[in-house]
Enzyme design. Structure first.
Site, PDB file in Angstrom:
ATOM      1  N   LEU A 195       1.003  -1.137   0.215  1.00 40.68           N
ATOM      2  CA  LEU A 195       0.092   0.128   0.054  1.00 40.68           C
ATOM      3  C   LEU A 195       0.874   1.322  -0.109  1.00 40.68           C
ATOM      4  O   LEU A 195       1.984   1.184   0.802  1.00 40.68           O
ATOM      5  CB  LEU A 195      -0.833   0.040   1.355  1.00 40.68           C
ATOM      6  CG  LEU A 195      -2.123  -1.088   1.521  1.00 40.68           C
ATOM      7  CD1 LEU A 195      -2.563  -0.988   2.762  1.00 40.68           C
ATOM      8  CD2 LEU A 195      -2.899  -1.082   0.253  1.00 40.68           C
ATOM      9  N   ASP A 196       0.502   2.266  -0.779  1.00 43.86           N
ATOM     10  CA  ASP A 196       1.035   3.511  -0.778  1.00 43.86           C
ATOM     11  C   ASP A 196       1.436   4.010   0.853  1.00 43.86           C
ATOM     12  O   ASP A 196       0.643   3.769   1.841  1.00 43.86           O
ATOM     13  CB  ASP A 196       0.561   4.489  -1.277  1.00 43.86           C
ATOM     14  CG  ASP A 196       0.203   4.385  -2.641  1.00 43.86           C
ATOM     15  OD1 ASP A 196       1.100   3.553  -3.226  1.00 43.86           O
ATOM     16  OD2 ASP A 196      -0.779   4.801  -3.488  1.00 43.86           O
ATOM     17  N   LYS A 197       2.450   4.926   1.064  1.00 46.16           N
ATOM     18  CA  LYS A 197       2.652   5.513   2.358  1.00 46.16           C
ATOM     19  C   LYS A 197       1.519   5.708   3.258  1.00 46.16           C
ATOM     20  O   LYS A 197       1.122   5.375   4.412  1.00 46.16           O
ATOM     21  CB  LYS A 197       3.817   6.276   2.436  1.00 46.16           C
ATOM     22  CG  LYS A 197       4.012   6.861   3.488  1.00 46.16           C
ATOM     23  CD  LYS A 197       5.061   8.209   3.494  1.00 46.16           C
ATOM     24  CE  LYS A 197       5.376   8.831   4.933  1.00 46.16           C
ATOM     25  NZ  LYS A 197       6.311  10.020   4.711  1.00 46.16           N
ATOM     26  N   ARG A 205      -6.132   5.894  -7.260  1.00 45.45           N
ATOM     27  CA  ARG A 205      -6.033   7.458  -7.075  1.00 45.45           C
ATOM     28  C   ARG A 205      -6.160   7.852  -8.664  1.00 45.45           C
ATOM     29  O   ARG A 205      -6.520   8.884  -8.843  1.00 45.45           O
ATOM     30  CB  ARG A 205      -4.575   7.724  -6.444  1.00 45.45           C
ATOM     31  CG  ARG A 205      -4.317   7.334  -5.215  1.00 45.45           C
ATOM     32  CD  ARG A 205      -2.997   7.116  -4.848  1.00 45.45           C
ATOM     33  NE  ARG A 205      -2.473   8.514  -4.509  1.00 45.45           N
ATOM     34  CZ  ARG A 205      -1.118   8.775  -4.175  1.00 45.45           C
ATOM     35  NH1 ARG A 205      -0.335   7.832  -3.935  1.00 45.45           N
ATOM     36  NH2 ARG A 205      -0.742   9.961  -4.108  1.00 45.45           N
TER      37      ARG A 205
END
Length: 342
Positions: free
Chosen positions: A168-170, A273
């Site tokens: 997962l993205d930060k 996103r």
């Protein structure tokens, strides 16, 4: 979201010339080093020092050797030399101080709290908080989930990337599955490739929702040709990219924003996103793709709330849910909307 992750020393090294900050230098000050004497041969006469070193120390990458130069760990004829472009002559004497870089030391155990939702001998399911980087990379060589997994479980040392099979993205929170042995890891990677791992997200996005309540975005994603730091929906006839599909369901909304559920069918970098931004509904807090913060939401409003798959060893059907984080709960309440966990 899943994508290929780096293996080996070369993938952990940054571009040459990047120095150490004070904290990084302190971290390596007690690490043992090896002095390697080398004599420049006739074949390396009048070449750049970094190229000569590649010829004479072939077991190390050029980027690693350039970092040694940038850190003042290479002596030429008894004097330290910093410039990789320095020309050498046959008979010159070079001494390398072979010391690990911060990057090469990145895969080290670091104790940290990890929210484990499920655990058995073969795998873990964890609930990653927003702000936690999944694995070491430039700018985040420590303090990652990978470092925490290595400290939590000695079995993680025996599995590539500590068992991480997707990420997962930060600033995205939520559920991730992590393998605890190589057989489980290979099987989980295969399940993801076969699209047999169900991943659903909850998101808060800008703009009032219009049109049908359920949409499927089938749009390929690749590197944004105008900004290499971003991804974008691309025309595969013109730009490189990969097929990507996201199903989006409208859950509620107000004039300034909408509350949606997203189901991934592929796992491209920044997929949700990018796809929401392509619909003119960038995520709240996602400045990279046109969103902006809305108190109390200061990070991208995206949460991986549901994960379901067949256990790769036992064959059991597994399904997990992660509660909505406080910041998303509060913004939802400010919009006058309620989160129904069912």
């Amino acid at each position: 979201m899943p994508e290929s992750l780096p293996d080996g020393e070369s993938a952990l090294l940054v571009e040459a010339g990047v120095g150490l900050n004070a904290d990084e230098a302190d971290a390596l000050s007690d690490v043992e080093s090896e002095l390697r004497p080398i004599q420049i041969g006739t074949e390396q006469h009048a070449t750049r020092l970094d190229r000569a070193l590649v010829d004479l120390v072939p077991e190390f990458s050029r980027s690693y050797l350039q970092q040694l130069l940038a850190q003042g760990l290479v002596n030429l004829n008894g004097k330290p030399v910093l410039k990789a472009s320095t020309r050498v002559k046959a008979g010159d004497h070079v001494v390398l101080e072979m010391r690990p870089t911060v990057q090469s030391q990145a895969f080290r155990p670091e104790p940290m709290p990890i929210d484990v939702v499920y655990e058995d001998p073969h795998l873990l399911v964890v609930n990653k908080p927003a702000g936690l980087v999944v694995h070491p990379a430039p700018g985040n060589w420590s303090g990652t989930l990978l470092n925490g997994l290595l400290a939590r479980d000695e079995k993680a040392l025996l599995v590539p990337r500590a068992g991480i099979v997707h990420r997962l993205d930060k600033d995205t929170s939520g559920l991730m599955v992590v393998a605890r042995d190589r057989a489980a890891m290979d099987a989980l990677v295969a399940l993801i490739a076969e699209r047999k791992v169900q991943r659903q997200y909850l998101a808060l996005a800008h703009g009032a929702w219009t049109g049908p309540k359920t949409r499927t975005v089938n749009a390929p994603i690749g590197r944004d040709p105008r900004n290499r730091l971003r991804m974008a929906v691309v025309d595969l006839a013109i730009h490189p990219g990969k097929a990507a599909r996201t199903d989006i369901s409208y859950l509620g909304g107000v004039d300034v924003g909408c509350w949606v559920q997203c189901t991934l069918h592929t796992g491209r970098t920044h997929q949700i996103r990018v796809h929401l931004a392509s619909l003119k509904h960038p995520l709240v807090g996602d400045s990279l793709y046109g969103g902006s913060p809305m108190d109390p939401m200061q990070r991208q409003a995206l949460h991986a709330y549901r994960l379901a798959f067949t256990h790769p060893v036992t064959g059991d059907a597994l399904e997990f849910h992660a509660p909505l984080p406080d910041d998303m709960q509060r913004l939802l309440s400010l919009w006058g909307l309620r989160y129904n966990a069912s």
